[in-house]
Design a protein around this motif. Structure first.
Motif, PDB file in Angstrom:
ATOM      1  N   PHE A 187       3.203  13.599   1.449  1.00  0.00           N
ATOM      2  CA  PHE A 187       3.512  12.173   1.549  1.00  0.00           C
ATOM      3  C   PHE A 187       4.796  11.924   2.328  1.00  0.00           C
ATOM      4  O   PHE A 187       4.843  11.056   3.204  1.00  0.00           O
ATOM      5  CB  PHE A 187       3.621  11.543   0.155  1.00  0.00           C
ATOM      6  N   THR A 188       5.827  12.693   2.035  1.00  0.00           N
ATOM      7  CA  THR A 188       7.108  12.493   2.728  1.00  0.00           C
ATOM      8  C   THR A 188       6.945  12.755   4.231  1.00  0.00           C
ATOM      9  O   THR A 188       7.373  11.950   5.063  1.00  0.00           O
ATOM     10  CB  THR A 188       8.186  13.419   2.138  1.00  0.00           C
ATOM     11  N   ALA A 189       6.299  13.866   4.561  1.00  0.00           N
ATOM     12  CA  ALA A 189       6.081  14.183   5.978  1.00  0.00           C
ATOM     13  C   ALA A 189       5.225  13.097   6.632  1.00  0.00           C
ATOM     14  O   ALA A 189       5.495  12.667   7.756  1.00  0.00           O
ATOM     15  CB  ALA A 189       5.407  15.540   6.110  1.00  0.00           C
ATOM     16  N   GLY A 190       4.212  12.641   5.902  1.00  0.00           N
ATOM     17  CA  GLY A 190       3.334  11.596   6.431  1.00  0.00           C
ATOM     18  C   GLY A 190       4.096  10.295   6.659  1.00  0.00           C
ATOM     19  O   GLY A 190       3.846   9.591   7.640  1.00  0.00           O
ATOM     20  N   THR A 191       5.030   9.974   5.760  1.00  0.00           N
ATOM     21  CA  THR A 191       5.808   8.750   5.914  1.00  0.00           C
ATOM     22  C   THR A 191       6.738   8.837   7.121  1.00  0.00           C
ATOM     23  O   THR A 191       6.914   7.865   7.859  1.00  0.00           O
ATOM     24  CB  THR A 191       6.620   8.475   4.633  1.00  0.00           C
ATOM     25  N   ILE A 192       7.309  10.027   7.344  1.00  0.00           N
ATOM     26  CA  ILE A 192       8.150  10.215   8.539  1.00  0.00           C
ATOM     27  C   ILE A 192       7.293  10.039   9.794  1.00  0.00           C
ATOM     28  O   ILE A 192       7.695   9.383  10.757  1.00  0.00           O
ATOM     29  CB  ILE A 192       8.815  11.612   8.515  1.00  0.00           C
ATOM     30  N   THR A 193       6.082  10.617   9.761  1.00  0.00           N
ATOM     31  CA  THR A 193       5.167  10.455  10.898  1.00  0.00           C
ATOM     32  C   THR A 193       4.817   8.981  11.097  1.00  0.00           C
ATOM     33  O   THR A 193       4.690   8.518  12.233  1.00  0.00           O
ATOM     34  CB  THR A 193       3.875  11.256  10.669  1.00  0.00           C
ATOM     35  N   ILE A 244       0.841  -1.209   0.000  1.00  0.00           N
ATOM     36  CA  ILE A 244       0.000   0.000   0.000  1.00  0.00           C
ATOM     37  C   ILE A 244       0.873   1.255   0.000  1.00  0.00           C
ATOM     38  O   ILE A 244       0.684   2.177  -0.798  1.00  0.00           O
ATOM     39  CB  ILE A 244      -0.938  -0.003   1.235  1.00  0.00           C
ATOM     40  N   LEU A 245       1.872   1.260   0.882  1.00  0.00           N
ATOM     41  CA  LEU A 245       2.749   2.428   1.016  1.00  0.00           C
ATOM     42  C   LEU A 245       3.513   2.692  -0.283  1.00  0.00           C
ATOM     43  O   LEU A 245       3.577   3.827  -0.765  1.00  0.00           O
ATOM     44  CB  LEU A 245       3.723   2.198   2.177  1.00  0.00           C
ATOM     45  N   VAL A 246       4.080   1.635  -0.857  1.00  0.00           N
ATOM     46  CA  VAL A 246       4.894   1.803  -2.062  1.00  0.00           C
ATOM     47  C   VAL A 246       4.028   2.228  -3.247  1.00  0.00           C
ATOM     48  O   VAL A 246       4.416   3.109  -4.022  1.00  0.00           O
ATOM     49  CB  VAL A 246       5.683   0.503  -2.377  1.00  0.00           C
ATOM     50  N   VAL A 247       2.846   1.651  -3.351  1.00  0.00           N
ATOM     51  CA  VAL A 247       1.964   2.016  -4.468  1.00  0.00           C
ATOM     52  C   VAL A 247       1.570   3.490  -4.379  1.00  0.00           C
ATOM     53  O   VAL A 247       1.672   4.237  -5.353  1.00  0.00           O
ATOM     54  CB  VAL A 247       0.702   1.110  -4.499  1.00  0.00           C
ATOM     55  N   ILE A 248       1.167   3.917  -3.178  1.00  0.00           N
ATOM     56  CA  ILE A 248       0.816   5.335  -3.007  1.00  0.00           C
ATOM     57  C   ILE A 248       2.034   6.211  -3.297  1.00  0.00           C
ATOM     58  O   ILE A 248       1.950   7.221  -4.002  1.00  0.00           O
ATOM     59  CB  ILE A 248       0.293   5.613  -1.576  1.00  0.00           C
ATOM     60  N   GLY A 249       3.182   5.811  -2.753  1.00  0.00           N
ATOM     61  CA  GLY A 249       4.417   6.588  -2.925  1.00  0.00           C
ATOM     62  C   GLY A 249       4.785   6.708  -4.395  1.00  0.00           C
ATOM     63  O   GLY A 249       5.119   7.795  -4.886  1.00  0.00           O
ATOM     64  N   TYR A 250       4.707   5.595  -5.110  1.00  0.00           N
ATOM     65  CA  TYR A 250       5.072   5.594  -6.521  1.00  0.00           C
ATOM     66  C   TYR A 250       4.129   6.486  -7.323  1.00  0.00           C
ATOM     67  O   TYR A 250       4.545   7.276  -8.163  1.00  0.00           O
ATOM     68  CB  TYR A 250       5.051   4.169  -7.073  1.00  0.00           C
TER      69      TYR A 250
END
Lengths: 245, 381
Positions: free
Chosen positions: B61-67, B41-47
């Protein structure tokens, strides 16, 4: 064949604010035996179990498994030497699955994850919880929770097991089931069992020997039929009104 | 002779049968699929977001991933031990400052923070090394202070953790030889935490946190969460198992902090205090603190909701209606609602597995499209 182990309690005492809850109690048990620990309410049975497993600190006395002085160890070391227990008020890990609950018993004494899982599955199937392995413990019925606690205790491959009122809250039929489950266990599991129970039918049918407490003191010990006719036991159980006068 | 041979083969086959039985409960679809689903899920959204190439959305997205990394580290200790560790954001702060100090060039440090200890000014490490070293600093601090705190549970445990957070926060905001004191600490240079760096670390952290939870140590810790007494009489030293988890949790927090400082590029001690803690706590509560999936979907949900609310707030304020702060209120109220009516969060404290997805499908065997649709529904929930 494994050699027999001996569980020895010598002169165990404990006071709460000057009141002697357990007073100079001694007992001995071998693997393969079932000892019934009985007595009226407040006679110190649960306190005795808490002392023997290190959950409470004793005032004096000795607790040994063979040569290991488990009385001087922290409670979490005691299972490593082969002594486990269950609780009168069921204490299971309610958010874990049955499998995980039973695995804890094995993992707690240092069994590897894979073997613990294997052992836990085998024990749960043996105790009739085979179709509930993946359910969370809190979703089980009262009876199954009792059995799960026993499975967890057995997963530690104990030499001695202390059962604190395992039939409390069970109906007659369920108690009979428990009896037929526990009866062969000393030999099939090479374990010595101390059982605290108020259900006299269970005690009389299950135990090889009885140990009777009243006001924290040992008032009788011996074979069930002898103990039943012991005048002091009769007085403690039936004549407490007469005793108070 | 023959009999004993037969007996031994029978025992062998019995053992074999037992082994097969137990592995069924640890099959890929029941256990490891969670990790694959969450990472997918994470990689698909990120891509997709990288492909869109809109800086504003990429930043979210980047800030959300750090969170997410922060929330996962928080879950590792709090979710499995049941002890509310307020001090966690303190370790995020330690990791943020330490990794920044390690990665900045000596000349920039000398200029920006004239009060800094000379040995720190001269220290200079490449970004990935600085990131791990910063997390190590947080971990070492945790390892040094945690032992006596680990025996405390419930309210007392939470209060001591709170006091510890205050100690860390005051140190971060006053120790001007290290952190530039209460002034803003500026990193300078370019943003080193890109979308892909944050994503890569998040994938790694999902794996670590999930397998920690499923390991023997994690299972023992979860047992102490549910019943300390029963765990103790089963041979578990709850102080020790908590301690290991706390230290690992501080490491992940430090890692998240390092990513954060190299993303935002200017930090103060106040960035690692109540506000931040409230945010990750709300994610854990809403998602379900007892599972890694809960931390994951909680972060996803709260991040999206906050973005939406922030836009609404800005719109209202622009159109003359004073609405600043309403985002926090809505999140807080939602947290209360969950605690009262659905204390185990949207996941119910369980992991999302392939097995459960399959079971929810109307017909046992379904095509892959349907399954992925189901995953997306989960993610929206």
């Amino acid at each position: 064949m494994e050699s027999k182990s001996t569980f020895t309690v010598k002169g165990l005492s404990k006071s709460f604010a000057g009141l002697k809850a357990v007073d100079d109690v001694s007992l001995q048990l071998e693997t393969g035996e079932i000892l019934g620990l009985i007595g009226p309410n407040g006679s110190g049975k649960t306190t005795l179990i808490n002392l023997m497993t290190g959950m409470l600190e004793k005032d004096s006395g000795q607790i040994l498994i063979d040569n290991h002085n488990i009385g001087e160890m922290p409670a979490y070391r005691v299972p490593f030497y082969g002594l486990v227990r269950t609780y009168q008020t069921i204490r299971i890990f309610k958010n874990l699955s049955c499998l995980e609950n039973a695995m804890i018993g094995a993992l707690g004494v240092g069994t590897k994850h894979r073997e613990a899982a294997q052992l836990a599955v085998a024990l749960l199937e043996e105790l009739g919880l085979g179709d509930k392995i993946e359910l969370s413990a809190q979703s089980l019925t009262f009876r199954d929770q009792r059995l799960l606690e026993i499975a967890r205790a057995l997963a530690a491959k104990p030499k001695f097991m202390l059962l604190d009122e395992p039939a409390a809250g069970l109906n007659e039929e369920e108690t009979d089931e428990l009896l037929s489950l526990l009866k062969p266990m000393p030999h099939s599991k090479q374990v010595g069992i101390i059982i605290v129970e108020h259900d006299m039918r269970l005690i009389m049918n299950l135990c090889d020997r009885l140990h009777v407490l009243n006001y924290g003191r040992t008032i009788a010990e011996g074979k069930p039929e002898d103990v039943r006719n012991n005048p002091e036991v009769v007085k403690a159980y039936l004549g407490s009104a007469a005793h108070e006068q | 002779m023959n009999l004993s041979k037969e007996l031994s083969t029978r025992q062998e086959s019995a053992r074999h049968a037992a082994a097969k039985d137990y592995t069924e409960y640890f099959s890929f679809s029941r256990k490891s699929s969670t990790v694959v689903i969450l990472i997918a899920i994470l990689v698909v959204i990120g891509y997709f977001i990288w492909w869109l190439n809109i800086p504003f959305i990429e930043d979210i997205f980047t800030a959300g991933t750090i969170t997410l990394i922060m929330a996962l580290g928080f879950q590792l200790f709090m979710g499995n031990s049941g002890v509310l560790n307020w001090s966690y954001v303190g370790y995020v702060g330690i990791g943020a400052f330490a990794s920044a100090i390690f990665s900045m060039t000596p000349s920039f440090k000398a200029m920006q923070i004239p009060t800094m200890y000379p040995f720190l000014v001269n220290l200079h490490l490449p970004f990935p090394v600085a990131l791990v070293a910063g997390a190590m600093v947080a971990m070492i601090v945790a390892a040094l202070v945690a032992w006596p705190l680990m025996r405390l549970s419930d309210a007392v445990g939470a209060i001591t953790q709170f006091a510890l957070l205050i100690v860390i926060n005051v140190l971060l905001s006053q120790w001007s030889q290290i952190t530039n004191g209460p002034r803003t600490f500026t990193l300078g240079g370019t943003r080193l935490t890109s979308l892909w760096v944050a994503l890569g670390v998040a994938v790694l952290v999902i794996i670590i946190v999930y397998y920690f939870k499923e390991s023997s140590l994690g299972l023992k810790l979860r047992a102490t969460r549910d019943d300390r007494y029963a765990a103790r009489s089963s041979g578990i030293n709850f102080v020790a198992v908590r301690y290991y988890a706390y230290v690992v949790s501080a490491f992940i927090g430090g890692l998240a902090g390092g990513l954060y400082s190299h993303y935002i590029l200017s930090i103060t001690a106040a960035s690692f205090y109540m506000g931040e803690l409230f945010m990750i706590l709300s994610m854990l509560v809403i998602g379900g603190s007892m599972s890694v999936s809960g931390a994951f979907f909680g972060t996803l949900f709260v991040t999206l909701m906050r973005q939406f609310l922030r836009q609404a707030e800005n719109f209202l304020t622009r159109s003359g209606f004073e609405a600043s702060g309403s985002t926090e209120i809505v999140v807080a109220v939602l947290m209360i609602i969950f605690l009262v009516w659905q204390a185990d969060g949207i996941t119910g404290g369980e992991e999302l597995t392939w097995e459960k997805i399959k079971r929810r499908l109307p017909n046992g065997k379904k095509s892959r499209e349907k399954v992925s649709k189901n995953v997306k529904q989960e993610e929206k929930a």
